[in-house]
Design an enzyme around this catalytic site. Structure first.
Site, PDB file in Angstrom:
ATOM      1  N   ALA A  63      -6.461  -9.015   1.913  1.00  0.00           N
ATOM      2  CA  ALA A  63      -6.840 -10.375   1.527  1.00  0.00           C
ATOM      3  C   ALA A  63      -5.598 -11.057   0.948  1.00  0.00           C
ATOM      4  O   ALA A  63      -4.696 -10.394   0.435  1.00  0.00           O
ATOM      5  CB  ALA A  63      -7.939 -10.322   0.479  1.00  0.00           C
ATOM      6  N   GLY A 109      -8.398  -5.519   2.730  1.00  0.00           N
ATOM      7  CA  GLY A 109      -9.296  -6.246   3.632  1.00  0.00           C
ATOM      8  C   GLY A 109      -8.934  -6.023   5.079  1.00  0.00           C
ATOM      9  O   GLY A 109      -9.788  -6.081   5.959  1.00  0.00           O
ATOM     10  N   GLU A 112     -10.664  -3.044   6.041  1.00  0.00           N
ATOM     11  CA  GLU A 112     -12.118  -3.323   6.034  1.00  0.00           C
ATOM     12  C   GLU A 112     -12.526  -4.085   7.286  1.00  0.00           C
ATOM     13  O   GLU A 112     -13.573  -3.828   7.869  1.00  0.00           O
ATOM     14  CB  GLU A 112     -12.484  -4.073   4.758  1.00  0.00           C
ATOM     15  CG  GLU A 112     -12.384  -3.176   3.521  1.00  0.00           C
ATOM     16  CD  GLU A 112     -12.503  -3.939   2.231  1.00  0.00           C
ATOM     17  OE1 GLU A 112     -11.661  -4.834   1.990  1.00  0.00           O
ATOM     18  OE2 GLU A 112     -13.436  -3.669   1.469  1.00  0.00           O
ATOM     19  N   GLU A 132      -6.310  -1.512  -3.208  1.00  0.00           N
ATOM     20  CA  GLU A 132      -6.808  -2.490  -4.175  1.00  0.00           C
ATOM     21  C   GLU A 132      -6.639  -2.066  -5.630  1.00  0.00           C
ATOM     22  O   GLU A 132      -6.370  -2.897  -6.497  1.00  0.00           O
ATOM     23  CB  GLU A 132      -8.282  -2.798  -3.906  1.00  0.00           C
ATOM     24  CG  GLU A 132      -8.517  -3.657  -2.660  1.00  0.00           C
ATOM     25  CD  GLU A 132      -8.648  -2.848  -1.384  1.00  0.00           C
ATOM     26  OE1 GLU A 132      -8.271  -1.661  -1.367  1.00  0.00           O
ATOM     27  OE2 GLU A 132      -9.132  -3.416  -0.388  1.00  0.00           O
TER      28      GLU A 132
HETATM   29  N1  T1G Z   1      -1.428 -11.456  -0.092  1.00  0.00           N
HETATM   30  C1  T1G Z   1      -0.520 -12.456  -0.250  1.00  0.00           C
HETATM   31  N2  T1G Z   1       0.818 -12.293  -0.027  1.00  0.00           N
HETATM   32  C2  T1G Z   1       1.216 -11.081   0.383  1.00  0.00           C
HETATM   33  C3  T1G Z   1       0.317  -9.994   0.565  1.00  0.00           C
HETATM   34  C4  T1G Z   1      -1.070 -10.220   0.320  1.00  0.00           C
HETATM   35  N3  T1G Z   1      -1.982  -9.271   0.492  1.00  0.00           N
HETATM   36  N4  T1G Z   1       1.045  -8.913   0.959  1.00  0.00           N
HETATM   37  C5  T1G Z   1       2.328  -9.309   1.016  1.00  0.00           C
HETATM   38  N5  T1G Z   1       2.434 -10.600   0.674  1.00  0.00           N
HETATM   39  C6  T1G Z   1       3.666 -11.392   0.650  1.00  0.00           C
HETATM   40  C7  T1G Z   1       4.632 -10.927  -0.411  1.00  0.00           C
HETATM   41  O1  T1G Z   1       4.331 -11.541  -1.654  1.00  0.00           O
HETATM   42  C8  T1G Z   1       5.961 -11.387   0.169  1.00  0.00           C
HETATM   43  O2  T1G Z   1       6.053 -12.779  -0.073  1.00  0.00           O
HETATM   44  C9  T1G Z   1       5.769 -11.209   1.669  1.00  0.00           C
HETATM   45  O3  T1G Z   1       4.337 -11.191   1.887  1.00  0.00           O
HETATM   46  C10 T1G Z   1       6.363  -9.920   2.191  1.00  0.00           C
HETATM   47  O4  T1G Z   1       5.783  -8.887   1.378  1.00  0.00           O
HETATM   48  C11 T1G Z   1     -10.776  -7.910   0.359  1.00  0.00           C
HETATM   49  C12 T1G Z   1      -9.680  -7.562  -2.119  1.00  0.00           C
HETATM   50  C13 T1G Z   1       2.111  -5.122   3.289  1.00  0.00           C
HETATM   51  C14 T1G Z   1       3.306  -3.084   2.478  1.00  0.00           C
HETATM   52  O5  T1G Z   1      -2.484  -4.814  -1.704  1.00  0.00           O
HETATM   53  O6  T1G Z   1       1.728  -3.813  -0.059  1.00  0.00           O
HETATM   54  O7  T1G Z   1      -7.469  -6.919   0.504  1.00  0.00           O
HETATM   55  O8  T1G Z   1       8.162 -12.716  -1.477  1.00  0.00           O
HETATM   56  O9  T1G Z   1       8.003  -8.157   0.438  1.00  0.00           O
HETATM   57  O10 T1G Z   1       8.086  -4.848   1.738  1.00  0.00           O
HETATM   58  O11 T1G Z   1     -11.139  -5.676  -0.237  1.00  0.00           O
HETATM   59  O12 T1G Z   1       3.494  -6.547   1.163  1.00  0.00           O
HETATM   60  O13 T1G Z   1       8.292 -13.197   0.989  1.00  0.00           O
HETATM   61  O14 T1G Z   1       7.262 -14.872  -0.582  1.00  0.00           O
HETATM   62  O15 T1G Z   1       5.913  -6.762   0.119  1.00  0.00           O
HETATM   63  O16 T1G Z   1       7.390  -5.324   4.147  1.00  0.00           O
HETATM   64  C15 T1G Z   1      -4.855  -5.545  -0.523  1.00  0.00           C
HETATM   65  C16 T1G Z   1      -0.089  -5.874  -0.487  1.00  0.00           C
HETATM   66  C17 T1G Z   1      -5.081  -6.917  -1.023  1.00  0.00           C
HETATM   67  C18 T1G Z   1      -1.161  -5.039   0.234  1.00  0.00           C
HETATM   68  C19 T1G Z   1       4.571  -5.118   3.208  1.00  0.00           C
HETATM   69  N6  T1G Z   1      -3.565  -5.430   0.142  1.00  0.00           N
HETATM   70  N7  T1G Z   1       1.144  -5.972   0.263  1.00  0.00           N
HETATM   71  O17 T1G Z   1       5.685  -4.760   2.407  1.00  0.00           O
HETATM   72  O18 T1G Z   1       6.962  -6.965   2.412  1.00  0.00           O
HETATM   73  S1  T1G Z   1      -6.628  -7.066  -1.880  1.00  0.00           S
HETATM   74  C20 T1G Z   1      -2.454  -5.080  -0.541  1.00  0.00           C
HETATM   75  C21 T1G Z   1       1.982  -4.903   0.380  1.00  0.00           C
HETATM   76  C22 T1G Z   1      -7.789  -6.891  -0.645  1.00  0.00           C
HETATM   77  C23 T1G Z   1     -10.126  -6.606   0.076  1.00  0.00           C
HETATM   78  C24 T1G Z   1      -9.193  -6.638  -1.087  1.00  0.00           C
HETATM   79  C25 T1G Z   1       3.273  -5.162   1.108  1.00  0.00           C
HETATM   80  C26 T1G Z   1       3.288  -4.607   2.525  1.00  0.00           C
HETATM   81  P1  T1G Z   1       7.540 -13.434  -0.301  1.00  0.00           P
HETATM   82  P2  T1G Z   1       6.710  -7.652   0.973  1.00  0.00           P
HETATM   83  P3  T1G Z   1       7.125  -5.425   2.706  1.00  0.00           P
END
Ligand code: T1G
Length: 707
Positions: A63, A109, A112, A132
């Site tokens: 998400a 998500g 999911e 999460e």
């Molecule tokens: N939402 C918004 N922005 C995100 C994002 C996300 N989920 N993931 C990454 N970004 C942005 C990040 O801030 C950066 O922005 C750019 O993308 C590149 O990220 C409904 C509630 C996927 C392993 O926790 O772990 O789903 O700095 O530098 O090193 O049940 O990003 O360029 O402006 O980290 O290649 C669950 C979070 C969410 C995964 C990639 N998902 N992301 O790593 O790139 S909650 C996560 C990561 C959810 C559901 C629940 C990593 C990555 P900017 P990056 P990377």
């Protein structure tokens, strides 16, 4: 609305491509367009099946984390997640086979959504996960109810409580994915979908039965996980909530369990723990954005390095380069010191190997990248030198003078000094634009923080190169200004001042340390001093005294220098703020000598010792940190408040689920912080000077340091 999910027919399969760079995060519009595209595929007579795939480098990374701040109440969360659950049930009810084609990451998500598809195929290097809990929440789109129906409770509990990604082969073995596609993922996914269409096979995850072993043993498994979390969760709440949600899947129908998940998710997403962890997620990415250093600033390749000084820090720094595969020269003044340094490095690698994190072959290969020497041979070929000699200004200046002579004009010269003036080193080197600070944190080969201190003349290219290098060294590089103590240690001086004064006022060393470890720090101020060495601080105080300075305004406790004079340096000498079983031992006990010294010093200062409440200890120390942090900000020695939070979480182990000292102050309330500063000023003296920025923000009724 932008085309975030493209639709096209290929060989009678509807290909739905999510295209929301950079990571295909599930913004609200993406959810909606997935829903519409699936409905379109079901209605499309030209489509026998569907494939859902991500554009760019990844499937869906979850998400859009930014949207959670809009969920102000549990009710907001309940209504949004009810919509998401209903959407995924519609997806799952599609009347044609729907295959998720995963490359890169399917996280949160993203996984999911894939679980709501009928089948999942993946490229070999793909990863899936429910991270999460790293954000203080739990899966909120049915993941706690579907995942265990695919892989069983044990693995679902592990994935949802530790948040770690699982590689595709392991996910295949567990039943989370159905096939690993060799070659082109889309081609393989279309073939798989076509096969399922021919077999007229649709499999709804939510209809899969709970596995027999989970029916009988699932509850016990949940309980065992809770017990294990009690030892590892370190104050985190979300992992336990994830267990509750998965337990609901074992004891309720899918729909009832989904409602329970939504309720539990709602409680997490509005929690301070989640807000702090989401703050840290973005904060640790913001640090790479330095306002006056554009992303396209030219950088240099760092292919060869050198380190001067093979002590604890120098050896650790050399290990960082070797671990990154960069050959590194390691110079000491004499063979004995060099041998000691290399012995420590070898021992560190052998410990890593004994933990199974390194093979003997890797150890040899990595060690071979370090060239020990007592001359400057080869320094004319390196791209960067890091000086890690004794924290003495004259010695460091002399070293920089030498380095200016023995290295190429474009060689970067970095100092590992923890506090001293980078500009003086820059002048001594003869080429200030190539000089900056690279302040590592002990142990340098372990702690991820790298404070990069820009001097008055440090070039933008050198800073941009350092930012790139920090990633290669697996460090979190934070650019800071060149004030005394930079940011980390400048603020730490106020943290320690309050710890020392609280001791003299009547608190005890163990009490103060316990308050901070209960708060979530890995070690309290006194334990930390005994590890770092009381002599290190003493020598900095001596240097400061020589230039008429002290580290922090206000009364200076004499106890640290008395301990130094007694040769009580901490763990390494067997006594410091605590007594140790032997020099180098970590087995410590409180020492009555300290209480006696506190009595004496309090009497000298006319302080009547009193019982000090834990709450006061925490408030005094955290207020001192936040007030000095506000000064660091307004004097522009840190780019943003969240950079300071990253420095404290990565440099000192400040608990991430508190968000760092500045975020924590915002959760306490800036007005409360200011009123405490004023209360302490009245009680203890004018040295408690409110930071002007704090006063300005409170006067403007702002709730955050960023205004
Ligand atoms: N939402 C918004 N922005 C995100 C994002 C996300 N989920 N993931 C990454 N970004 C942005 C990040 O801030 C950066 O922005 C750019 O993308 C590149 O990220 C409904 C509630 C996927 C392993 O926790 O772990 O789903 O700095 O530098 O090193 O049940 O990003 O360029 O402006 O980290 O290649 C669950 C979070 C969410 C995964 C990639 N998902 N992301 O790593 O790139 S909650 C996560 C990561 C959810 C559901 C629940 C990593 C990555 P900017 P990056 P990377």
């Amino acid at each position: 609305m932008a085309d975030l999910v493209r639709y096209e027919l290929k060989d009678r399969v509807a290909v739905l491509t999510i295209d929301n760079p950079p990571v295909n995060a599930l913004a609200p519009a993406v959810w909606e367009q997935i829903d519409q595209a699936v409905a379109r595929g079901v209605a499309d007579a030209g489509a026998d099946a569907m494939v859902l795939i991500g554009a760019g480098t990844t499937f869906i990374a979850g998400a859009d984390i930014k949207i959670f701040d809009a969920l102000k109440t549990r009710e907001d969360s309940m209504s949004r997640s009810a919509g998401t659950h209903a959407l995924l049930k519609r997806v799952e009810d599609a009347g044609k086979p729907l295959v998720a084609a995963i490359h890169g990451n399917a996280l949160g998500g993203g996984l999911e959504v894939a679980q709501a598809c009928h089948f999942r195929v993946a490229s070999k290097d793909a990863k899936v996960g429910q991270p999460e809990v790293m954000l203080g929440i739990i899966p909120g789109a049915g993941g706690t109810q579907r995942l265990l129906r695919l892989c069983g409770a044990k693995m679902a509990l592990a994935m949802c409580t530790d948040g770690k990604p699982v590689a595709a082969p392991k996910a295949l073995a567990a039943g989370i994915i159905d096939q690993i596609v060799e070659g082109d993922l889309l081609t393989g996914a279309i073939a798989f979908a076509t096969m399922k269409a021919a077999a007229r096979q649709i499999r709804k995850t939510r209809d899969l039965q709970i596995k027999p072993e989970d029916v009988s043993g699932g509850m016990a498994t949940c309980e065992a996980v809770r017990v294990a979390l009690g030892k590892t969760a370190r104050g985190a709440h979300a992992p336990f909530v994830a267990v509750d949600a998965i337990q609901a899947a074992l004891t309720h129908s899918f729909d009832e369990g989904s409602i329970r998940e939504r309720e539990l998710f709602a409680g997490c997403v509005v929690s301070i723990e989640s807000k702090a962890l989401r703050h840290m997620f973005f904060a640790e990415r913001e640090v790479a954005k330095v306002p006056d250093i554009p992303k396209d600033t030219p950088t240099r390749e760092i292919t060869r390095a050198a380190v001067v000084g093979a002590g604890t820090m120098g050896g650790g720094i050399a290990m960082n380069y070797a671990n990154a595969g960069i050959p590194v020269l390691l110079k000491e003044v004499d063979q004995a010191a060099l041998d000691r340094g290399m012995a420590t490095i070898r021992k560190n690698y052998e410990v890593t190997m004994s933990k199974g994190k390194m093979t003997a072959e890797q150890l040899q290969r990595t060690l071979a990248l370090i060239t020990p020497q007592i001359t400057y041979d080869g320094f004319d070929r390196v791209d960067i030198v890091t000086e890690a000699v004794f924290e003495n200004m004259d010695l460091k200046k002399a070293t920089f003078k030498e380095l200016g002579a023995v290295t190429r004009p474009d060689c970067i010269l970095a100092s590992n000094s923890s506090t001293l003036d980078i500009d003086q080193f820059a002048q001594a080197s003869g080429r200030p634009p190539q000089v900056l600070g690279h302040h590592y944190f002990s142990p340098a080969n372990v702690m991820k923080l790298l404070e990069m201190v820009r001097g008055r003349e440090t070039s933008k290219e050198v800073i941009a190169t350092s930012l790139k290098l920090s990633k290669k060294l697996n460090k979190v590089g934070v650019v800071v200004g060149n004030c005394f103590g930079f940011v980390a240690n400048r603020m730490l001086a106020y943290y320690m001042r309050e710890a020392y004064l609280l001791l003299e006022e009547g608190a005890s060393v163990p009490q103060i340390d316990k308050v901070l470890t209960d708060f979530g720090l890995p070690v309290g101020p006194y334990g930390m001093q005994d590890i770092a060495g009381i002599d290190v601080g003493a020598r900095i105080r001596q240097y400061l005294a020589s230039i008429g300075k002290t580290r922090a305004e206000g009364p200076q406790s004499a106890i640290p220098d008395r301990l130094f004079a007694m040769g009580r340096y901490g763990q390494k000498t067997g006594a410091g703020w605590y007594k140790y079983a032997a020099p180098g031992s970590r087995d410590r006990t409180p020492d009555p000598v300290i209480e006696q010294m506190a009595d004496e010093e309090a009497a000298k200062r006319g302080v009547k010792r009193r019982p000090v409440a834990d709450e006061e200890i925490l408030a005094r120390i955290m207020t001192a940190l936040a007030n000095e942090g506000a000064r660091v900000l307004e004097e522009h020695y840190a780019t943003r408040a969240s950079d300071i939070d990253v420095i404290y979480c990565y440099g000192f182990g400040y608990p991430r689920l508190r968000g760092g000292p500045m975020f924590y102050a915002e959760t306490v309330g800036l007005a409360t912080v200011l009123s405490r500063v004023k209360e302490y000023r009245a009680r203890f003296g004018d040295y408690w000077e409110p930071a002007p920025l704090l006063e300005k923000l409170v006067a403007a009724n702002k709730s955050s340091f960023e205004g």
